[in-house]
Scaffold this active site. Sequence first.
Site, short mmCIF file in Angstrom:
data_model
loop_
_atom_site.label_atom_id
_atom_site.label_comp_id
_atom_site.label_asym_id
_atom_site.label_seq_id
_atom_site.Cartn_x
_atom_site.Cartn_y
_atom_site.Cartn_z
N TYR A 191 10.13 64.94 -35.24
CA TYR A 191 9.77 63.80 -36.09
C TYR A 191 8.48 64.11 -36.81
O TYR A 191 7.52 64.60 -36.20
CB TYR A 191 9.60 62.54 -35.23
CG TYR A 191 9.18 61.30 -35.98
CD1 TYR A 191 7.90 60.77 -35.83
CD2 TYR A 191 10.07 60.65 -36.83
CE1 TYR A 191 7.52 59.63 -36.51
CE2 TYR A 191 9.69 59.50 -37.52
CZ TYR A 191 8.42 58.99 -37.35
OH TYR A 191 8.05 57.86 -38.03
N ASP A 198 3.12 70.90 -37.78
CA ASP A 198 2.80 69.48 -37.73
C ASP A 198 2.10 69.22 -36.40
O ASP A 198 2.74 69.09 -35.35
CB ASP A 198 4.09 68.65 -37.86
CG ASP A 198 3.78 67.17 -37.75
OD1 ASP A 198 4.72 66.36 -37.95
OD2 ASP A 198 2.62 66.82 -37.48
N LYS A 229 -3.71 60.80 -35.93
CA LYS A 229 -4.06 60.28 -34.60
C LYS A 229 -5.52 60.54 -34.20
O LYS A 229 -6.44 59.87 -34.66
CB LYS A 229 -3.07 60.85 -33.57
CG LYS A 229 -1.61 60.42 -33.83
CD LYS A 229 -0.66 60.98 -32.82
CE LYS A 229 0.79 60.79 -33.23
NZ LYS A 229 1.31 59.44 -32.95
P1 KE4 Z 1 2.12 58.36 -38.40
O1 KE4 Z 1 2.62 58.15 -39.81
O2 KE4 Z 1 2.83 57.47 -37.40
O3 KE4 Z 1 0.61 58.29 -38.29
O4 KE4 Z 1 2.47 59.88 -37.98
C1 KE4 Z 1 3.79 60.32 -38.09
C2 KE4 Z 1 3.98 61.52 -37.19
C3 KE4 Z 1 3.99 62.78 -37.74
N1 KE4 Z 1 4.16 63.89 -36.99
C4 KE4 Z 1 4.32 63.79 -35.64
C5 KE4 Z 1 4.52 65.03 -34.83
C6 KE4 Z 1 4.32 62.51 -35.01
O5 KE4 Z 1 4.51 62.42 -33.68
C7 KE4 Z 1 4.14 61.36 -35.79
C8 KE4 Z 1 4.15 59.96 -35.19
N2 KE4 Z 1 4.26 59.89 -33.77
C9 KE4 Z 1 4.85 58.67 -33.27
C10 KE4 Z 1 5.04 58.83 -31.76
N3 KE4 Z 1 6.13 59.67 -31.44
C11 KE4 Z 1 4.01 57.48 -33.61
C12 KE4 Z 1 4.39 56.22 -32.88
C13 KE4 Z 1 5.17 55.26 -33.76
O6 KE4 Z 1 6.00 55.73 -34.58
O7 KE4 Z 1 4.93 54.04 -33.61
#
Ligand code: KE4
Length: 425
Positions: free
Chosen positions: A144, A239, A267
């Site tokens: 993801y 990523d 994060k």
């Molecule tokens: P954000 O747009 O949520 O800040 O980041 C996206 C993203 C990009 N790359 C990786 C490897 C990620 O894990 C994420 C987002 N992680 C999720 C948890 N698996 C955020 C939690 C959520 O979607 O509420």
Amino acid sequence: MSYQKSEHLFEESSKHMPGGVNSPVRAFRAVGGAPVFIKKAKGSHLYDVDGNEYLDYVNSWGPAILGHANDKVVEAVQNACVDGLSFGAPTGKELELAELITKNLPSVEMLRLVSSGTEAVMSAIRVARGYTRRDYIIKFTGCYHGHSDGLLVKAGSGAITGSAPDSAGIPEGYTKTTLLANYNDKESVKSLFEAFPEQIAAVVVEPVAANMGCVPPKDGFLEFLREITKENGTVLIFDEVITGFRMGLGGAQGYYNVIPDMTTLGKIIGGGMPMGMYGGRKEIMQQVAPMGEVYQAGTLSGNPIATAAGITTLKLLMEKKDKYAKLEQYAIQITDALKEAFPQARVNRAGSLYSIFFTKEEVVDFESACTSDNEMFAKYFHYLLDHGIYVAPSQYEIQFLSMEHTDEEVARTCQIIRQAGKDLA
Ligand code: KE4
């Protein structure tokens, strides 16, 4: 435990926001029941609106590595606020944060700050396409990278547990240049490069897959990706939104000593405030407007509050760098307890990242991850929640430790896990 106030808030929230939440995985759809609504958090603890207290192993999905409401980070945010929340003009804080990132991740020679991980990865891919003048990208099934249209193809995280992995609302044209390979499967990557010679702009990968549960890279897999992308003039994008400053100050690229062309972060570098970053080799990043022809912009990019939180967080992590070993030691203790409690399950760990899969199969990719018994996971989740342990409400997420967790708290967690193994057997 009573969850009455959370249940009421959830009922009311569901009238105003889809699923009652502002991000799908928070809705507890994968584990059932109403999500607990948090009133406040401090250190390694969460406190919900019903007065329940939890030991937190989600930590806002990664940002709270220092523990919640770290006094120095809060103070930095408070001090920044009184000087103004956002200017839409450059500040010295953006430079300071950029210097801290490059100091710890030397492969990031030049970078752009944005406001989320999604924005970071979306932008990095656009830059890689602009730099190579190629259209195709390779992502891995179950990984993801945020919710930009071209990447919601067999995505992980909440995209697995909600609707089908492919999202509705995305025209076919937006994803036909997104090629899918299998994580840890070199042949699946090789065949795509053979089928699309000199057409692949980028390979984007989670160096530790953490959105299908924890799936570490097999020995040599990252090195293989580094080689095949170099041979083909393809940009390798790590990523590191999860692994960045989580697996150490050097992230996964430092942990595994495999250096990508571009890196995305999120994060932790915002310390809990909205923050993302994409960056890499100078010759690539010079393509970005206003220097180059690849456009990307953002009203709140690098804003003074998020940068204040990020700077303080990274400086504290640099002071506490010896504590990363402690995080990994805690993860080893907890995963040992999980293996003992659930001998039929599979437990994966990479550094301090870990997760349990209720399956007898070794979990090395999305397909094997999906053999997990989600109902058993839901029972495990609610057992822990009822015993004051807050873990990710989905089989396809991982657990996050903080530097505020203590030996006693981890020992108590292990004891509850062992008891869960007996009670849920
Ligand atoms: P954000 O747009 O949520 O800040 O980041 C996206 C993203 C990009 N790359 C990786 C490897 C990620 O894990 C994420 C987002 N992680 C999720 C948890 N698996 C955020 C939690 C959520 O979607 O509420």
